[in-house]
Design a protein around this motif. Structure first.
Motif, PDB file in Angstrom:
ATOM      1  N   UNK A 288       0.836  -1.208   0.000  1.00  0.00           N
ATOM      2  CA  UNK A 288       0.000   0.000   0.000  1.00  0.00           C
ATOM      3  C   UNK A 288       0.871   1.259   0.000  1.00  0.00           C
ATOM      4  N   UNK A 289       2.047   1.199   0.614  1.00  0.00           N
ATOM      5  CA  UNK A 289       2.937   2.375   0.551  1.00  0.00           C
ATOM      6  C   UNK A 289       3.484   2.579  -0.866  1.00  0.00           C
ATOM      7  N   UNK A 290       3.735   1.468  -1.569  1.00  0.00           N
ATOM      8  CA  UNK A 290       4.170   1.617  -2.969  1.00  0.00           C
ATOM      9  C   UNK A 290       3.061   2.310  -3.766  1.00  0.00           C
ATOM     10  N   UNK A 291       1.820   1.896  -3.532  1.00  0.00           N
ATOM     11  CA  UNK A 291       0.703   2.524  -4.255  1.00  0.00           C
ATOM     12  C   UNK A 291       0.602   4.015  -3.920  1.00  0.00           C
ATOM     13  N   UNK A 292       0.857   4.353  -2.670  1.00  0.00           N
ATOM     14  CA  UNK A 292       0.807   5.781  -2.287  1.00  0.00           C
ATOM     15  C   UNK A 292       1.844   6.583  -3.067  1.00  0.00           C
ATOM     16  N   UNK A 293       3.035   6.017  -3.204  1.00  0.00           N
ATOM     17  CA  UNK A 293       4.088   6.724  -3.958  1.00  0.00           C
ATOM     18  C   UNK A 293       3.738   6.807  -5.443  1.00  0.00           C
ATOM     19  N   UNK A 294       3.167   5.715  -5.964  1.00  0.00           N
ATOM     20  CA  UNK A 294       2.754   5.742  -7.380  1.00  0.00           C
ATOM     21  C   UNK A 294       1.741   6.874  -7.586  1.00  0.00           C
ATOM     22  N   UNK A 295       0.823   6.993  -6.629  1.00  0.00           N
ATOM     23  CA  UNK A 295      -0.213   8.015  -6.747  1.00  0.00           C
ATOM     24  C   UNK A 295       0.397   9.423  -6.824  1.00  0.00           C
ATOM     25  N   UNK A 296       1.423   9.674  -6.020  1.00  0.00           N
ATOM     26  CA  UNK A 296       2.059  11.008  -6.031  1.00  0.00           C
ATOM     27  C   UNK A 296       2.729  11.265  -7.379  1.00  0.00           C
ATOM     28  N   UNK A 297       3.387  10.237  -7.882  1.00  0.00           N
ATOM     29  CA  UNK A 297       4.075  10.370  -9.163  1.00  0.00           C
ATOM     30  C   UNK A 297       3.050  10.605 -10.283  1.00  0.00           C
TER      31      UNK A 297
END
Ligand code: SF4
Lengths: 74, 586
Positions: B334-343
């Protein structure tokens, strides 16, 4: 001899399952793959304690083996 | 153009808002895609001017198979890369190829600079220059939503747009296409930004002229079956490319924590299997593809105190999980998804962003950088600080982030730390630390992408390493891909589109190409890209490999720097010999 096989999820399409497998003494990696009915062309790596084995490598009783596909991409 | 013997090119000048169309018979033998887009770039580029000068062009091209055959979904973009200063090429799917085809064009050339933020609305009967001042400063999602509402025609139009990183000319800003696809790598987003071009909406109703429908339809059915009823592509639908995480981890090839390691203690927590079990909510496809390889994962975000959560969905794949996951030490899916979202929101290229942040983290650890520069204590696994840093890059918050936004080559010139900057051929590393063929392949590839020549594939399947064979493989593979990306197919379908299939498909639409014609156009395209690079002052001889690549084991153990340099030399010599042969034959 008996070896323990851990198959990556990728191979579930071939109906192969992780678990213990009994093979004749002297069996090789290729024998194991044919027993599991997994197409050798789809197998990227057979790994024993961190080492990538060759198809011709002989297996030993009690081996723990990890079977993985190739990493894919475009 | 389908049913004709020419390539139909739309020219748009943003400065004087002039539009023209030309029919180019001389480009027809190049099919489309990479073949046509590289030639049009060579004709229209200005080697004497910087990459973001208004006179530099953006080219888009589709191919003869686009939309009308399965998995022929991609549009090719070419430009001068602000990241590398040389040849830029990027591919994206979504609805883009269908929309360009329906608008009646094979290629689009955009030059000039709008005098205010603008978006283009292209249809089969018009090109409109629309005021985008109200969109400037908005994120990718919001921009897409507003243009969707304004332009209508849901499902049939494609919207390409940039976020603030493109507006701010970050050298590795990308262009979002229809939410889930991107023109990533090499900075097309910054080229859009330099032209004050916020977005392009494109649609049309042009008929697709198929002369022999019976032959076309039977070939289509045969090909469709090959795609959906064989094993050739299903792997991309199931767990998809994220299956790589466990594989690469097991063979010491997963770049982790700025490649200080090639195995990750949290690999199982961010594996494709974990993403599928814990986050996957749907799979979607580009238009014209029955596969559906685009995996969309869901995560929840706290937006206020008092347990106020919202749920968000973003697409994920191997490259994103590598660059924003293992490379940054991110411990959960879920943290990877959060970073993807910012990018996604800021419109950055995920791979370059992750590699840049991984370098900055190590540089801070080594006191090469200070916290005054990074503004937050960047540390592997610290997702919250990486989220902030992604915005600092996109917004170019201070001198340090402004320089980092020029790419790692520039950042290391300014601050040092080159030895652990994961850059091959001026482009930040892709997610396969598999060995020599990958490292050489990304360095020498026409667009410095692992997709140019798939060196990672050689590293995995070779029984033993052979230097001659590596060089042969990379050149042969890149030439074949020049043909495939001129059709333009998605490279995930490359095993479907073997030569026999390509010829059959072309024949079914009345394009009687031969095997030899394909060889010729592939070679011409391969050398056109090389010539463009030379005109832009690029030389392979000057390439250097990052020291870090030799310190961390690959699938073949640690690589030897001397052997790597010898391999590069061999490649350069082979290329020279091939180029001489090619030039003499012309
Ligand atoms: S395989 Fe994936 S990326 Fe390729 S065309 Fe299909 S959905 Fe798009």
């Amino acid at each position: 001899m008996t070896v323990t096989v851990q198959l990556n999820d990728y191979f579930s399409r071939y109906g192969a399952q992780s678990g213990k497998v009994s093979l004749p003494d002297g069996a090789t990696v290729a024998d194991l793959l044919s027993y599991l009915k997994v197409p050798p062309s789809e197998v990227g790596f057979v790994i024993k304690t961190g080492q990538v084995l060759k198809e011709t490598d002989k297996l030993d009783d009690g081996d723990n083996l990890l079977i993985l596909p190739f990493a894919m991409g475009g | 153009m389908l049913g004709k013997d020419y390539i139909r090119v739309l020219h748009i000048n943003l400065t004087d808002e002039k539009v023209s169309v030309e029919e180019r018979k001389d480009l027809f033998h190049l099919l489309g895609g990479t073949g046509v887009a590289s030639k049009l770039l060579e004709e229209n580029m200005r080697p004497d001017l910087p990459p973001l000068h208004e006179d530099q062009p953006i080219i888009f091209a589709i191919g003869p198979l686009s939309t009308i055959f399965p998995v022929a979904t991609k549009t090719v973009a070419t430009f001068i890369s602000p990241l590398t200063g040389e040849y830029g090429e990027s591919h994206a799917g979504g609805r883009s190829a269908m929309a360009i085809r329906n608008a009646g064009y094979d290629a689009i050339v955009i030059t000039g600079r709008a005098n205010k933020p603008t978006y283009l609305s292209i249809t089969d009967h018009s090109v409109e220059f629309k005021d985008a001042r109200g969109l400037w400063g908005l994120d990718v999602e919001e921009t897409g939503r507003i243009i969707r509402e304004r332009e209508g025609i849901p499902g049939k139009r494609s919207i390409m747009r940039i976020g603030v990183s493109g507006e701010n000319l970050v050298s590795f800003a990308g262009v979002n296409v229809d939410t889930y696809r991107h023109f990533g790598r090499l900075g097309l987003g910054a080229v859009f930004g330099s032209k004050q071009l916020k977005a392009i909406a494109i649609t049309g109703e042009t008929d697709i002229p198929v002369t022999d429908f019976k032959s076309y339809y039977s070939t289509f059915r045969w090909l469709y079956k090959k795609v959906v009823e064989t094993d050739l592509m299903s792997k991309y639908h199931e767990i998809g490319t994220p299956i790589n995480i466990k594989v690469l981890n097991a063979i010491s090839s997963l770049p982790t924590k700025n490649l200080q390691q090639s195995t990750f203690e949290h690999a199982d927590d961010i594996s494709g299997e974990t993403f599928a079990q814990d986050t996957l909510v749907r799979k979607v496809s580009c238009v014209g593809c029955p596969i559906g390889c685009i995996h969309v994962g869901q995560f929840r975000r706290l937006f206020d105190k008092g347990y106020e959560y919202e749920s968000l969905a973003v697409s994920y794949d191997h490259e994103l999980i590598y660059s924003l996951g293992s490379l940054l030490g991110t411990p959960t899916a879920s943290e990877v998804l959060e970073l993807i979202d910012e990018v996604e929101e800021t419109g950055l290229d995920a791979m370059s962003t992750g590699v840049a942040l991984a370098w900055a983290t190590e540089a801070l650890e080594k006191d090469i950088l200070s916290i005054e520069q990074t503004l937050v204590p960047l540390a592997f696994g610290n997702t919250e600080n990486y989220k902030k840093a992604i915005h600092y890059i996109a917004e170019r918050t201070n001198d340090f982030y402004r320089t980092l936004g020029e790419g790692l080559t520039h950042a290391t010139e300014a601050y040092g730390g080159k030895e652990f900057a994961l850059v091959y051929g001026g482009n930040e590393m892709a997610g396969y630390h598999t060995g020599y063929a990958f490292a050489l392949g990304q360095t020498v590839g026409g667009r410095h992408s692992h997709l140019c020549n798939a060196g990672y594939q050689y590293d995995q399947s070779a029984k033993e390493l052979n230097d001659e064979e590596i060089v042969d493989y990379l050149i042969k593979e890149e030439k074949e891909r020049c043909m495939l990306t001129s059709l333009v197919i998605c490279l995930f379908a490359r095993k479907v589109y073997d030569r026999e299939t390509v010829l059959k498909a072309l024949n079914a639409i009345d394009m009687p190409f031969t095997d030899e014609d394909l060889d010729k156009m592939a070679e011409e395209t391969f050398f056109t890209r090389l010539r463009i690079k030379q005109k832009l002052g690029y030389s392979l001889e000057n390439e250097k490999f990052p020291k870090r690549a030799f310190e961390t084991p690959t699938r073949w153990g640690k690589m030897d720097e001397e052997r790597m340099n010898k391999l590069l030399h061999m490649y350069v010599e082979r290329l020279k010999a091939e180029y001489d042969r090619y030039s003499t034959a012309q």
